[in-house]
Design an enzyme around this catalytic site. Structure first.
Site, PDB file in Angstrom:
ATOM      1  N   GLU A  34       0.787  -1.082  -0.080  1.00 34.57           N
ATOM      2  CA  GLU A  34      -0.053  -0.031   0.175  1.00 34.57           C
ATOM      3  C   GLU A  34       0.741   1.359  -0.060  1.00 34.57           C
ATOM      4  OE1 GLU A  34      -1.268   1.572   3.878  1.00 34.57           O
ATOM      5  OE2 GLU A  34      -1.282  -0.417   4.682  1.00 34.57           O
ATOM      6  N   LYS A  95      -5.813  10.183   1.330  1.00 37.46           N
ATOM      7  CA  LYS A  95      -5.926   8.778   1.441  1.00 37.46           C
ATOM      8  C   LYS A  95      -7.346   8.277   0.592  1.00 37.46           C
ATOM      9  CE  LYS A  95      -6.234   6.863   5.578  1.00 37.46           C
ATOM     10  NZ  LYS A  95      -6.447   6.674   7.018  1.00 37.46           N
ATOM     11  N   VAL A 115      -5.639  -0.060   2.700  1.00 33.09           N
ATOM     12  CA  VAL A 115      -5.599  -1.454   2.593  1.00 33.09           C
ATOM     13  C   VAL A 115      -6.834  -2.004   1.715  1.00 33.09           C
ATOM     14  CG1 VAL A 115      -6.555  -3.764   3.976  1.00 33.09           C
ATOM     15  CG2 VAL A 115      -4.589  -2.161   5.248  1.00 33.09           C
ATOM     16  N   ASP A 145     -19.042   2.639  13.516  1.00 32.26           N
ATOM     17  CA  ASP A 145     -17.784   3.068  12.716  1.00 32.26           C
ATOM     18  C   ASP A 145     -16.964   2.118  12.390  1.00 32.26           C
ATOM     19  OD1 ASP A 145     -15.978   4.784  11.701  1.00 32.26           O
ATOM     20  OD2 ASP A 145     -15.386   6.075  13.233  1.00 32.26           O
ATOM     21  N   SER A 147     -14.278   0.261   9.338  1.00 30.28           N
ATOM     22  CA  SER A 147     -13.300   0.618   8.501  1.00 30.28           C
ATOM     23  C   SER A 147     -13.903  -0.091   7.212  1.00 30.28           C
ATOM     24  CB  SER A 147     -11.950   0.342   8.646  1.00 30.28           C
ATOM     25  OG  SER A 147     -11.074   0.018   7.368  1.00 30.28           O
ATOM     26  N   ALA A 148     -13.606   0.481   6.088  1.00 26.26           N
ATOM     27  CA  ALA A 148     -14.119  -0.063   4.417  1.00 26.26           C
ATOM     28  C   ALA A 148     -13.037  -1.287   4.501  1.00 26.26           C
ATOM     29  CB  ALA A 148     -13.965   1.073   3.543  1.00 26.26           C
ATOM     30  N   ASP A 149     -11.879  -1.411   5.196  1.00 31.46           N
ATOM     31  CA  ASP A 149     -11.239  -2.646   4.781  1.00 31.46           C
ATOM     32  C   ASP A 149     -11.966  -3.732   4.769  1.00 31.46           C
ATOM     33  OD1 ASP A 149      -9.186  -0.691   4.876  1.00 31.46           O
ATOM     34  OD2 ASP A 149      -7.997  -1.366   6.608  1.00 31.46           O
ATOM     35  N   LYS A 166      -5.207  -2.699  13.978  1.00 31.63           N
ATOM     36  CA  LYS A 166      -4.586  -1.758  15.113  1.00 31.63           C
ATOM     37  C   LYS A 166      -5.000  -1.901  16.275  1.00 31.63           C
ATOM     38  CE  LYS A 166      -3.366   1.391  10.838  1.00 31.63           C
ATOM     39  NZ  LYS A 166      -4.083   0.511   9.892  1.00 31.63           N
TER      40      LYS A 166
END
Length: 332
Positions: A34, A95, A115, A145, A147-149, A166
């Site tokens: 990435e 990003k 990612v 909330d 992440s789109a990951d 993380k």
């Protein structure tokens, strides 16, 4: 060994570097990397040094590095050194998650891939292995909330080598979402799920894989069984003697979360805010650990890509391939 050469037509919106194009055409092991780590995850000019180091680590393990980014509205797979420098040293690189890519292309913009977007593009061009630091996930606090990951990994059959998610996130909730999305999760030589800076997040993993060959075999089995719609997450923990002191980690995280709430930091800004606080409040300990774990992940990903290419070449040399069917019982 190499696989069978392939013809790889790509649209003009995707520019594949010469080295990567040759590797893909010849079925050589290739690892996606990435660019958000370069643009946003590390301070300048250390970020450019690390970008170069990661490429060298992948090459040393026998694979071709393919760092992905967006420049002038073109998705570049296999950034060369001048392009890495442009992304690393510019202060105007946003990003780009997967959903942002069409807008970046349409507006001829630059951007660093997350990612999610890296996984999507890697799969689009035929790269099966991707190395990163830590995945995004479900944020703490009970609000929705996420992440789109996670969503992209749920529909993208790629192998991702990471140090877990993380540790600033809600790890149990993230693992629950990965299970719901049918993402395959395994620990690399561990039965515990790592927490980025921490060797053990406090959560178990359902499967343990002990070698690059086993990881490659799992990916091949997923595809052969017709289960190839989701990613395999290989959680590669930092060694216990190299992890951040858990007490220091918890103190910094508690204080940073409180400050983020007080300052109104929300959404996609939370993760970079918290990571920056870790770098500041641990006096560089988290930064060096971040670099170390990404290096380790890049090396393992390259080893997996080599094992997958070798296995793929061996399969290509088998004269008859197919699905074994049990014979029917004789008619009465």
């Amino acid at each position: 060994m190499t696989g069978t050469a392939r013809c790889l037509p790509f649209p003009p919106e995707i520019a594949v570097g010469d080295e990567v194009a040759v590797a893909l055409a010849q079925g050589l092991p290739t690892v996606a990397l990435e660019s958000t780590l370069i643009a946003h995850g590390l301070p300048r000019p250390r970020n450019l040094e690390v970008a170069r180091e990661l490429g060298a680590v992948v090459r040393a393990a026998g694979a071709t590095p393919a760092t992905i980014g967006v420049l002038d509205g073109r998705v570049v797979v296999g950034l060369h050194d001048d392009q890495l420098r442009r992304i690393a040293l510019s202060e105007q690189i946003p990003k780009l998650s997967a959903r942002d890519l069409p807008f970046a292309v349409a507006t001829k913009s630059d951007g660093a891939t997350t990612v999610a977007s890296t996984a999507a593009i890697a799969h689009r061009v035929g790269i099966g292995v991707f190395a990163t630091g830590g995945l995004g996930g479900v944020h703490r606090g009970g609000t929705y909330d996420e992440s789109a990951d996670l969503g992209v990994l749920g529909r993208t059959p790629i192998t991702v080598v990471c140090a877990g998610v993380k540790s600033i996130l809600d790890v149990p909730a993230t693992l629950e979402r990965l299970e719901t999305l049918s993402v395959l999760v395994a620990g690399y030589r561990t039965d515990r799920f790592p927490g980025f800076y921490l060797t053990d997040s406090g959560c178990a993993v359902p499967w343990t894989l002990d070698s690059p060959a086993q990881v490659a075999a799992a990916a091949a089995a997923r595809d052969l069984l017709g289960l190839g719609s989701a990613a395999i997450v290989v959680a590669n923990p930092v060694p216990a003697d190299r992890q951040m002191d858990p007490a220091l980690h918890d103190r910094v995280l508690t204080r940073a979360l409180a400050d983020a709430a007080a300052e109104g930091v929300t959404g996609k800004d939370v993760t970079p805010y918290l990571l920056a606080r870790f770098h500041q409040d641990t006096e560089g300990v988290s930064l060096e650990l971040n670099i170390e774990l990404v290096r380790r992940n890049a090396e393992l990903a390259a080893q997996v890509a080599v094992a997958a290419a070798t296995d793929g070449a061996a399969r290509a040399n088998v004269p008859v391939a197919g699905i074994s069917v049990w014979p029917r019982p004789p008619a009465e």
